[in-house]
Design a protein around this motif. Structure first.
Motif, mmCIF file in Angstrom:
data_model
loop_
_atom_site.group_PDB
_atom_site.id
_atom_site.type_symbol
_atom_site.label_atom_id
_atom_site.label_comp_id
_atom_site.label_asym_id
_atom_site.label_seq_id
_atom_site.Cartn_x
_atom_site.Cartn_y
_atom_site.Cartn_z
ATOM 1 N N MET A 17 42.235 13.937 -8.408
ATOM 2 C CA MET A 17 41.534 12.900 -9.065
ATOM 3 C C MET A 17 42.575 11.951 -9.512
ATOM 4 O O MET A 17 43.837 12.178 -9.917
ATOM 5 C CB MET A 17 40.988 13.584 -10.215
ATOM 6 C CG MET A 17 40.269 12.834 -11.195
ATOM 7 S SD MET A 17 39.522 13.508 -12.546
ATOM 8 C CE MET A 17 38.035 14.362 -12.088
ATOM 9 N N HIS A 18 42.401 10.737 -9.827
ATOM 10 C CA HIS A 18 43.033 9.676 -10.188
ATOM 11 C C HIS A 18 43.461 9.691 -11.652
ATOM 12 O O HIS A 18 42.467 9.685 -12.428
ATOM 13 C CB HIS A 18 42.619 8.369 -9.510
ATOM 14 C CG HIS A 18 42.493 8.547 -8.178
ATOM 15 N ND1 HIS A 18 43.634 8.270 -7.282
ATOM 16 C CD2 HIS A 18 41.532 8.270 -7.351
ATOM 17 C CE1 HIS A 18 43.338 8.308 -6.133
ATOM 18 N NE2 HIS A 18 42.095 8.136 -6.132
ATOM 19 N N SER A 19 44.575 9.078 -12.004
ATOM 20 C CA SER A 19 44.770 9.271 -13.542
ATOM 21 C C SER A 19 44.309 7.708 -14.093
ATOM 22 O O SER A 19 43.799 6.778 -13.282
ATOM 23 C CB SER A 19 46.413 9.092 -13.876
ATOM 24 O OG SER A 19 46.917 7.702 -13.101
ATOM 25 N N ALA A 20 44.237 7.678 -15.288
ATOM 26 C CA ALA A 20 43.800 6.398 -15.996
ATOM 27 C C ALA A 20 44.558 5.109 -15.623
ATOM 28 O O ALA A 20 43.805 4.060 -15.691
ATOM 29 C CB ALA A 20 43.874 6.734 -17.636
ATOM 30 N N VAL A 21 45.832 5.453 -15.616
ATOM 31 C CA VAL A 21 46.628 4.049 -14.998
ATOM 32 C C VAL A 21 46.208 3.609 -13.579
ATOM 33 O O VAL A 21 46.157 2.414 -13.513
ATOM 34 C CB VAL A 21 48.040 4.435 -15.310
ATOM 35 C CG1 VAL A 21 49.084 3.304 -14.707
ATOM 36 C CG2 VAL A 21 48.221 4.947 -16.717
ATOM 37 N N GLN A 22 45.693 4.541 -12.688
ATOM 38 C CA GLN A 22 45.601 4.320 -11.327
ATOM 39 C C GLN A 22 44.191 3.539 -11.069
ATOM 40 O O GLN A 22 44.115 2.384 -10.653
ATOM 41 C CB GLN A 22 45.683 5.437 -10.392
ATOM 42 C CG GLN A 22 46.933 5.966 -10.259
ATOM 43 C CD GLN A 22 47.283 7.334 -9.282
ATOM 44 O OE1 GLN A 22 46.224 8.471 -9.709
ATOM 45 N NE2 GLN A 22 47.856 7.418 -8.561
ATOM 46 N N ARG A 23 43.432 4.006 -12.066
ATOM 47 C CA ARG A 23 41.995 3.556 -12.274
ATOM 48 C C ARG A 23 42.022 2.017 -12.743
ATOM 49 O O ARG A 23 41.486 1.163 -12.313
ATOM 50 C CB ARG A 23 41.187 4.307 -13.017
ATOM 51 C CG ARG A 23 41.051 5.743 -12.330
ATOM 52 C CD ARG A 23 39.806 6.468 -13.004
ATOM 53 N NE ARG A 23 39.539 7.912 -12.504
ATOM 54 C CZ ARG A 23 39.027 8.810 -13.231
ATOM 55 N NH1 ARG A 23 38.541 8.607 -14.569
ATOM 56 N NH2 ARG A 23 38.855 9.880 -12.564
ATOM 57 N N ALA A 24 42.894 1.801 -13.873
ATOM 58 C CA ALA A 24 42.948 0.416 -14.382
ATOM 59 C C ALA A 24 43.775 -0.434 -13.405
ATOM 60 O O ALA A 24 43.449 -1.434 -13.468
ATOM 61 C CB ALA A 24 43.857 0.725 -15.864
ATOM 62 N N ASN A 25 44.755 0.060 -12.567
ATOM 63 C CA ASN A 25 45.292 -0.892 -11.643
ATOM 64 C C ASN A 25 44.344 -1.332 -10.674
ATOM 65 O O ASN A 25 44.216 -2.421 -10.201
ATOM 66 C CB ASN A 25 46.432 0.031 -11.114
ATOM 67 C CG ASN A 25 47.208 -0.821 -10.073
ATOM 68 O OD1 ASN A 25 47.250 -2.040 -10.386
ATOM 69 N ND2 ASN A 25 47.872 -0.006 -9.320
#
Length: 170
Positions: A1-9
């Motif tokens: 699963m991706h982190s919130a920072v990766q999703r925002a990026n």
């Protein structure tokens, strides 16, 4: 699963790509706009025609300017810079251009107007070349878009023959 920072990026990257695509499309679509500018300039009076102390010719005049620039405006137009230039030839230069009047139009609703104005800037020639000279009055405009490249165009309007002698001595 991706982190919130990766999703925002990923979200910011997609938004930037879409914005760049929209800006490119806006600039591309502006090239299909073929405006039909209507303008007329009349020299009402030559207020002053003199030789300056340094020997240069100087002309100040009153102009009737009427124009309709509404067709220039599209949904991508931020503002239009319009100026009236005097163009003439001398022995030294094949083309001399001197701005006489300018105006910034920011709204389509104010793009059609008629004014009687003195020249904002005097016509000054480096030398004594203006007596009896035929001067062309040319309207130039620069369309500044919200995104994309600036569009420049011009329209020759009329000619003016200056007197053979000065109207004011100095």
């Amino acid at each position: 699963m991706h982190s919130a920072v990766q999703r925002a990026n990923a979200l910011v990257t997609i938004a930037a790509i879409l914005l760049a695509a929209l800006c490119t499309a806006a600039s591309f679509l502006d090239s299909f706009n073929s405006p039909s500018v209507q303008a007329h300039v009349e020299v009402v009076k030559i207020n002053r025609f003199k030789r300056q102390l340094d020997g240069n010719d100087e002309v100040k005049m009153t102009l009737n300017i009427s124009m309709n620039l509404e067709s220039i405006f599209t949904w991508n137009t931020k503002q239009v810079f319009v100026f009236l230039a005097a163009e003439y030839e001398t022995e030294k230069n094949s083309l001399n251009q001197v701005s006489l009047w300018d105006h910034i139009v920011q709204e389509k609703e104010r793009a059609s107007f008629r004014v009687k104005v003195p020249t904002k800037y005097p016509l000054i020639d480096q030398g004594r070349n203006l007596r009896g000279k035929k001067i062309g009055l040319v309207l130039h405009w620069h369309v500044m878009p919200k995104s994309g490249r600036m569009i420049r165009d011009k329209m020759p309007l009329s000619y003016l023959s200056l007197p053979n002698s000065y109207t004011t001595k100095s």
